[in-house]
Write an enzyme that holds these catalytic residues in place. Structure first.
Site, PDB file in Angstrom:
ATOM      1  N   ARG A 274      16.943  36.737  23.735  1.00  0.00           N
ATOM      2  CA  ARG A 274      15.923  36.841  22.680  1.00  0.00           C
ATOM      3  C   ARG A 274      15.201  38.174  22.789  1.00  0.00           C
ATOM      4  O   ARG A 274      14.726  38.546  23.873  1.00  0.00           O
ATOM      5  CB  ARG A 274      14.917  35.690  22.824  1.00  0.00           C
ATOM      6  CG  ARG A 274      13.719  35.765  21.899  1.00  0.00           C
ATOM      7  CD  ARG A 274      14.097  35.426  20.458  1.00  0.00           C
ATOM      8  NE  ARG A 274      12.921  35.073  19.697  1.00  0.00           N
ATOM      9  CZ  ARG A 274      12.147  35.955  19.040  1.00  0.00           C
ATOM     10  NH1 ARG A 274      12.432  37.239  19.071  1.00  0.00           N
ATOM     11  NH2 ARG A 274      11.090  35.522  18.366  1.00  0.00           N
ATOM     12  N   GLN A 342       7.263  27.021  26.306  1.00  0.00           N
ATOM     13  CA  GLN A 342       6.490  28.211  25.952  1.00  0.00           C
ATOM     14  C   GLN A 342       7.393  29.442  25.865  1.00  0.00           C
ATOM     15  O   GLN A 342       7.269  30.255  24.939  1.00  0.00           O
ATOM     16  CB  GLN A 342       5.386  28.434  26.990  1.00  0.00           C
ATOM     17  CG  GLN A 342       4.342  29.465  26.596  1.00  0.00           C
ATOM     18  CD  GLN A 342       3.409  28.958  25.510  1.00  0.00           C
ATOM     19  OE1 GLN A 342       3.364  27.762  25.236  1.00  0.00           O
ATOM     20  NE2 GLN A 342       2.682  29.859  24.869  1.00  0.00           N
ATOM     21  N   GLU A 369       9.338   4.253  38.673  1.00  0.00           N
ATOM     22  CA  GLU A 369       9.517   4.017  40.118  1.00  0.00           C
ATOM     23  C   GLU A 369       8.287   4.404  40.929  1.00  0.00           C
ATOM     24  O   GLU A 369       8.381   4.993  42.000  1.00  0.00           O
ATOM     25  CB  GLU A 369      10.780   4.731  40.625  1.00  0.00           C
ATOM     26  CG  GLU A 369      12.033   4.174  39.979  1.00  0.00           C
ATOM     27  CD  GLU A 369      13.288   4.438  40.762  1.00  0.00           C
ATOM     28  OE1 GLU A 369      13.246   4.454  41.999  1.00  0.00           O
ATOM     29  OE2 GLU A 369      14.335   4.620  40.111  1.00  0.00           O
ATOM     30  N   THR A 371       4.008   5.305  39.816  1.00  0.00           N
ATOM     31  CA  THR A 371       3.270   6.395  39.182  1.00  0.00           C
ATOM     32  C   THR A 371       2.824   7.431  40.219  1.00  0.00           C
ATOM     33  O   THR A 371       2.857   7.187  41.431  1.00  0.00           O
ATOM     34  CB  THR A 371       2.020   5.847  38.481  1.00  0.00           C
ATOM     35  OG1 THR A 371       1.141   5.281  39.477  1.00  0.00           O
ATOM     36  CG2 THR A 371       2.379   4.781  37.453  1.00  0.00           C
TER      37      THR A 371
END
Length: 385
Positions: A274, A342, A369, A371
Site C-alpha cells: 500500500r 488500523q 475457557e 475469562t
C-alpha cells in the site's frame, strides 16, 4: 539450558500445517465465514492429515504425539483462520481428551478411533445459560434409575462448540448427581451420544466471530443413557473438568498467538504494498512502530505458552502458568487485531479482509475457557493470595 527452538519433527509439523492453512484454508474460509457454514471439506482434510489424533497414542488411533504438537498446529491454523483452529481445539482438548484421560477401556475403544481420525467430533458440555465462570453452579441434573440401570438427565447447556455438526457423535455433560457429605453438589460427567431421545440441539447462534465454527445451546429432557456412560468416577466431574480446562488454556493461548501473528503477517504484507504520498506505508515510522509492537506481543505470548506446555509435559504444576499464558496471549490477540485493522485502514473494516475477521474473532479469546478475570484469580491464588 532452556531451549525454545522447535526440534526437526516439530518444525516439520509446523511447516506442514502452515502450508495447509495457506493453500487449503485461506482460499475458502471467507465464504464459509460470510455464510456461516461449517467447512466440512477442510475438516475432512485435517482428519486425513492426522491433526485430530496428534496428542493421542497410536493404539487409540492417534498419532502418538503430545499436547505441544497440538498447540503448534493450532497456532499455524489460527494465523489464517480461528474458526478452523477452534474446531480442532475443541474437538481434541475438550471433546476427545476427557475420554482419553478418564474413560474406561471400553469407552476409549468405542469412541477414540473415530475422534482421532476426524470422522467424528465430540463436544464438552460445561457452560449453562446461568453459569459460566461459576462452573460449580451447575443446574443440570442426572438421577440414577436403578430399575433400568440408566442415568436420567434434565437441564441445558449453552455456547457448546462442535455440538451440532453432521459428524458430532457425543457430548460429555457435567451434571449434579447427588449431594456431598458437606452439603455441596456432587458433580459427575456423563457421555450423551448424539441422537439420544430427549437430547435437543438448538439452531446455531448468530455470533460476532468464529462464524465458520459450530456453536449451539443444548437441552436434555429426560435423556436416558446407560450407567456405563459415566465418565470417570462419580463425584469427580468437577475435578476432571478443571484438569481439562487447565490444559485447554494452553491450547487457547496457542490459538491466540496464531491470531496475533496472523495480524503481523497481514500487516507486513499490506504495508509493503500500500502506497501513500508516493511511498509504501511501511516506510513510515508510525506504521513500522505499530507492526514492531505487534511482533513483540506475539513473540512474548508464544514464549509463554511454550513454557506452560513444557511444564505440563514435564509433569510439573502448570496451572498458574497456563493462566498466565492464556491471559497474556488473548490480550496480545485483541491488541494486535486492533492495530492490524488500523494499519489496513478502511480495508481492515471490511468483513472479507483477513484482519476484519481477526478483529471479530479476537474478543472471544478473552472470554472462552475462562475469562481474563478468572485467569487473574488463578494467578493470584497461585501466588498464595
Amino acid at each position: 539450558m532452556v531451549d525454545f527452538q522447535l526440534d526437526e519433527e516439530q518444525e516439520a509439523l509446523r511447516v506442514t500445517v502452515r502450508d495447509f492453512a495457506r493453500e487449503q484454508v485461506a482460499p475458502v474460509i471467507a465464504e464459509h465465514y460470510e455464510h456461516k457454514t461449517f467447512p466440512y471439506e477442510v475438516i475432512r482434510q485435517m482428519g486425513k492429515m492426522g491433526l485430530f489424533g496428534l496428542p493421542f497414542p497410536e493404539e487409540s488411533g492417534g498419532m502418538g504425539g503430545d499436547y505441544f504438537a497440538l498447540c503448534i498446529a493450532l497456532e499455524e491454523l489460527a494465523r489464517v483462520d480461528s474458526s478452523v483452529a477452534v474446531t480442532l481445539e475443541a474437538a481434541v482438548s475438550l471433546g476427545a481428551m476427557p475420554i482419553h484421560r478418564f474413560g474406561t477401556p471400553e469407552q476409549k475403544e468405542q469412541w477414540l478411533p473415530r475422534l482421532c481420525s476426524g470422522e467424528a467430533l465430540a463436544a464438552f458440555g460445561l457452560t449453562e445459560p446461568g453459569t459460566g465462570s461459576d462452573a460449580a453452579g451447575t443446574q443440570t441434573r442426572a438421577v440414577f434409575d436403578e430399575a433400568t440401570d440408566e442415568w436420567v438427565i434434565n437441564g441445558s447447556k449453552a455456547f457448546i462448540t462442535n455440538s451440532g455438526t453432521d459428524i458430532t457423535c457425543l457430548v460429555t455433560v457435567m451434571a449434579v448427581t447427588g449431594t456431598n457429605p458437606d452439603g455441596s453438589k456432587e458433580l459427575s460427567t456423563i457421555i450423551v451420544p448424539s441422537g439420544t431421545p430427549g437430547f435437543t440441539v438448538a439452531p446455531g447462534y448468530s455470533k460476532v466471530g468464529w462464524c465458520a465454527s459450530d456453536t449451539h445451546e443444548l437441552s436434555f429432557d429426560d435423556v436416558r443413557v446407560p450407567a456405563a456412560n459415566l465418565l470417570g468416577e462419580r463425584g469427580r466431574g468437577f475435578a476432571q473438568f478443571l484438569r481439562i480446562l487447565d490444559e485447554g488454556r494452553i491450547a487457547i493461548a496457542a490459538l491466540s498467538v496464531g491470531l496475533a501473528q496472523g495480524c503481523v503477517d497481514e500487516s507486513v504484507r499490506y504495508a509493503q504494498q500500500r502506497e501513500a504520498f508516493g511511498r509504501p506505508i511501511g516506510n513510515y515510522q508510525a506504521i513500522q512502530f505499530m507492526i514492531a509492537d505487534m511482533e513483540m506481543r506475539a513473540h512474548i505470548a508464544r514464549v509463554g505458552y511454550y513454557d506452560a506446555a513444557a511444564r505440563m509435559l514435564a509433569g510439573q504444576d502448570f496451572k498458574r502458568y497456563a493462566a498466565i499464558a492464556k491471559l497474556n496471549a488473548s490480550n496480545a490477540a485483541m491488541e494486535n487485531s486492533r492495530w492490524a485493522t488500523q494499519v489496513h485502514g478502511g480495508y481492515g473494516f471490511m468483513n472479507e479482509s483477513a484482519v476484519g475477521r481477526f478483529y471479530r474473532d479476537a474478543k472471544i479469546l478473552e472470554v472462552g475457557e475462562g475469562t481474563s478475570e478468572v485467569q487473574r484469580m488463578l494467578i493470584a491464588r497461585g501466588l498464595g493470595l
